[in-house]
Design a protein around this motif. Structure first.
Motif, PDB file in Angstrom:
ATOM      1  N   ILE A 246       0.820  -1.212   0.000  1.00  0.00           N
ATOM      2  CA  ILE A 246       0.000   0.000   0.000  1.00  0.00           C
ATOM      3  C   ILE A 246       0.854   1.261   0.000  1.00  0.00           C
ATOM      4  N   THR A 247       2.173   1.092   0.087  1.00  0.00           N
ATOM      5  CA  THR A 247       3.066   2.257   0.066  1.00  0.00           C
ATOM      6  C   THR A 247       3.646   2.428  -1.336  1.00  0.00           C
ATOM      7  N   PHE A 248       2.785   2.330  -2.337  1.00  0.00           N
ATOM      8  CA  PHE A 248       3.230   2.481  -3.723  1.00  0.00           C
ATOM      9  C   PHE A 248       2.227   3.320  -4.506  1.00  0.00           C
ATOM     10  N   ILE A 249       2.732   4.366  -5.132  1.00  0.00           N
ATOM     11  CA  ILE A 249       1.961   5.178  -6.080  1.00  0.00           C
ATOM     12  C   ILE A 249       2.765   5.271  -7.365  1.00  0.00           C
ATOM     13  N   ASN A 250       2.178   4.855  -8.453  1.00  0.00           N
ATOM     14  CA  ASN A 250       2.874   4.891  -9.741  1.00  0.00           C
ATOM     15  C   ASN A 250       2.878   6.316 -10.275  1.00  0.00           C
ATOM     16  N   GLY A 251       4.023   6.966 -10.150  1.00  0.00           N
ATOM     17  CA  GLY A 251       4.141   8.350 -10.590  1.00  0.00           C
ATOM     18  C   GLY A 251       4.041   8.536 -12.088  1.00  0.00           C
ATOM     19  N   LEU A 252       4.135   7.445 -12.836  1.00  0.00           N
ATOM     20  CA  LEU A 252       4.012   7.542 -14.289  1.00  0.00           C
ATOM     21  C   LEU A 252       2.576   7.831 -14.726  1.00  0.00           C
ATOM     22  N   VAL A 253       1.596   7.388 -13.902  1.00  0.00           N
ATOM     23  CA  VAL A 253       0.190   7.549 -14.280  1.00  0.00           C
ATOM     24  C   VAL A 253      -0.594   8.382 -13.275  1.00  0.00           C
ATOM     25  N   SER A 254      -0.012   8.649 -12.112  1.00  0.00           N
ATOM     26  CA  SER A 254      -0.733   9.384 -11.067  1.00  0.00           C
ATOM     27  C   SER A 254      -0.796  10.877 -11.393  1.00  0.00           C
ATOM     28  N   SER A 255      -1.994  11.452 -11.258  1.00  0.00           N
ATOM     29  CA  SER A 255      -2.155  12.897 -11.467  1.00  0.00           C
ATOM     30  C   SER A 255      -1.911  13.674 -10.181  1.00  0.00           C
ATOM     31  N   GLU A 256      -2.103  13.004  -9.025  1.00  0.00           N
ATOM     32  CA  GLU A 256      -1.904  13.670  -7.733  1.00  0.00           C
ATOM     33  C   GLU A 256      -0.420  13.755  -7.367  1.00  0.00           C
ATOM     34  N   LYS A 257       0.327  12.666  -7.639  1.00  0.00           N
ATOM     35  CA  LYS A 257       1.750  12.647  -7.322  1.00  0.00           C
ATOM     36  C   LYS A 257       2.547  12.176  -8.536  1.00  0.00           C
ATOM     37  N   PRO A 258       2.666  12.989  -9.537  1.00  0.00           N
ATOM     38  CA  PRO A 258       3.399  12.587 -10.742  1.00  0.00           C
ATOM     39  C   PRO A 258       4.908  12.735 -10.547  1.00  0.00           C
ATOM     40  N   ILE A 259       5.654  12.113 -11.436  1.00  0.00           N
ATOM     41  CA  ILE A 259       7.105  12.277 -11.439  1.00  0.00           C
ATOM     42  C   ILE A 259       7.445  13.690 -11.890  1.00  0.00           C
ATOM     43  N   THR A 260       8.388  14.294 -11.196  1.00  0.00           N
ATOM     44  CA  THR A 260       8.814  15.644 -11.549  1.00  0.00           C
ATOM     45  C   THR A 260      10.317  15.661 -11.853  1.00  0.00           C
ATOM     46  N   LEU A 261      10.732  16.698 -12.535  1.00  0.00           N
ATOM     47  CA  LEU A 261      12.154  16.854 -12.829  1.00  0.00           C
ATOM     48  C   LEU A 261      12.963  17.015 -11.551  1.00  0.00           C
ATOM     49  N   MET A 262      12.381  17.686 -10.559  1.00  0.00           N
ATOM     50  CA  MET A 262      13.063  17.877  -9.288  1.00  0.00           C
ATOM     51  C   MET A 262      13.338  16.532  -8.602  1.00  0.00           C
TER      52      MET A 262
END
Length: 471
Positions: free
Chosen positions: A335-351
């Motif tokens: 449950i401690t996994f969010i896919n940043g590739l598809v998540s709109s709330e926590k997306p992958i960022t350059l930072m």
């Protein structure tokens, strides 16, 4: 006296069981006693943990009678078989040479360095944060909760990583098997013992493969690092990952060197046990398994491919059966996994990418940064060099000895390290559940800790691999 017996007897029986077992497996191989000792001890502890885990599979709780009875039967059977095997074979000859005095001296220095480690560990009886909040907590669930032990998989305990395998908790439960309550002594001794086994395997693994009288030097370097000592007695699972990772590579290299299926069988077992440590261990085991086929078979016409494959997979199945059962029947969803590739709330960022790369740089190359700060007269920019420059020296050695480090005998290690770190970085990147700077701060140094002995094994084997032929 009785309390001491209850504390230490499970350790002794577990070691002897593994030692007897590895003597039978390697009965036809010309392998020194120290190698049998350091491989057999880890094998025995892994076997004891698996017996304990099967108590929960069969009875849905800790059944002490089952664990003790199976351990005794296995111990007696292996002891008898060892006696029979010993009587059928001639007694081994002990050969002494004056050149071993220098090796003996360095090994004594290595053992002496364990004194401060053991002393400091007594002031750290509960281990580090992950020890008491994850691994030791799970062990207490398994030891005390009876048929409610699966409550540790409740999502409310997400901080204890319920989806992680149970090798270390099962091992600690076995070491409590003769006691009424869980104590801090078992996990504490376990961490010290495995540190000794890990570095002992590094020493005698190099001694076996290179014949170098300086094979204790890398272990002395590692043990002299304050951060390594702290992580060693922190009672974390990363210590077990480090041991079974090194044991797997040693057995695979010995398979290529000797073409003996016995080492392939052992390599499979250690890979299977490695997969039961934690998710990083499972990833490492799968990577090594995939790389082992081209490594063992490429340019090796003398190798009996069918036999080697068969023994490798038999060992792998026996070692990984607990992993398979846990994964398919017990492991909860992460449950401690969010896919940043598809998540709109926590997306992958350059930072996020910049932070990951920066953390890797500062973790590995802090002395370089500090040198720049000194040159620019900026003392406030100097940061703590946790690894004391060992990674900088390692990179320099690799660059200066590039051909040796990527030789045919051991290319599997550097290729594994590159792929393993790439996947770890990628996971840091796509799993946006945690704040990345905090996550890297509490985990990256432990990942490096788990691979450091293997890296040292690779580097010094590459430098000394010609010693065996010359001596």
């Amino acid at each position: 006296m009785i309390e001491l017996l209850k504390t230490y007897l499970p350790f002794i029986v577990s070691f002897l069981t593994g030692f007897f077992l590895i003597n039978l497996i390697l009965r036809k191989a010309n392998v020194s006693f120290p190698i049998r000792f350091f491989l057999g001890s880890g094998l025995g502890f892994g076997l004891s943990a698996n017996i304990t885990f099967f108590s929960f599979v069969f009875f849905n709780q800790l059944n002490k009678t089952f664990v003790i009875l199976v351990t005794i039967v296995l111990f007696v059977a292996l002891f008898v078989l060892n006696i029979i095997s010993w009587l059928r074979n001639s007694k081994p000859k002990i050969i002494w040479d004056k050149k071993y005095l220098l090796f003996l001296l360095t090994f004594i220095i290595f053992c002496t360095l364990f004194i401060p480690l053991c002393y400091q560990a007594n002031f750290y009886p509960y281990g580090g944060w992950d020890a008491w909040s994850c691994w030791n907590l799970k062990a207490k669930f398994m030891f005390l909760a009876k048929d409610h032990w699966q409550n540790m998989f409740d999502p409310i305990l997400w901080r204890s990583s319920p989806h992680y395998p149970l090798l270390l908790p099962s091992m600690n439960v076995f070491f409590w098997i003769m006691q009424d309550t869980p104590t801090t002594t078992g996990p504490l001794i376990n961490s010290i013992v495995f540190t000794f086994l890990l570095l002992g395997l590094l020493i005698f693994g190099l001694k076996d493969l290179t014949k170098s009288i300086f094979s204790a030097v890398p272990a002395i370097f590692i043990l002299s690092l304050p951060l390594f000592q702290k992580l060693a007695y922190s009672q974390y699972n990363d210590l077990l990952v480090a041991y079974f990772l090194l044991a797997s590579f040693f057995c695979l290299i010995k398979t290529k060197e000797t073409n003996l299926p016995e080492f392939s069988f052992l390599g499979g077992i250690f890979l299977g046990v490695l997969s039961f440590t934690k998710n990083e261990g499972l990833l490492a085991a799968l990577l090594i398994l995939l790389l082992s086929f081209p490594y063992l078979f490429w340019r090796n016409k003398q190798l009996s491919k069918t036999k080697i494959i068969k023994f490798l997979f038999i060992g792998l199945f026996l070692g990984a059966i607990s992993t398979l059962i846990f994964t398919f029947f017990y492991a909860p969803k992460n449950i401690t996994f969010i896919n940043g590739l598809v998540s709109s709330e926590k997306p992958i960022t350059l930072m996020r990418i910049k932070i990951i790369l920066a953390f890797y740089f500062f973790e590995l190359f802090t002395p370089i940064w500090n040198l720049i700060a000194v040159i620019k007269h900026n003392p406030k920019a100097i940061i703590d060099a946790k690894w004391m420059g060992i990674w900088v020296v390692t990179v320099i050695i690799i660059i200066m000895n590039f051909k040796k480090c990527f030789a045919l005998k051991l290319w599997i290690i550097p290729v594994f390290l590159l792929l393993y770190n790439f996947i770890i970085i990628f996971y840091y990147l796509i799993n946006t559940y945690f704040q990345i700077d905090w996550w890297l701060q509490v985990t990256l140094h432990r990942i490096l800790f788990s691979v450091l002995p293997t890296v040292m094994f690779w580097i010094f084997y590459s430098l000394w691999q010609e010693n065996k032929n010359s001596q």
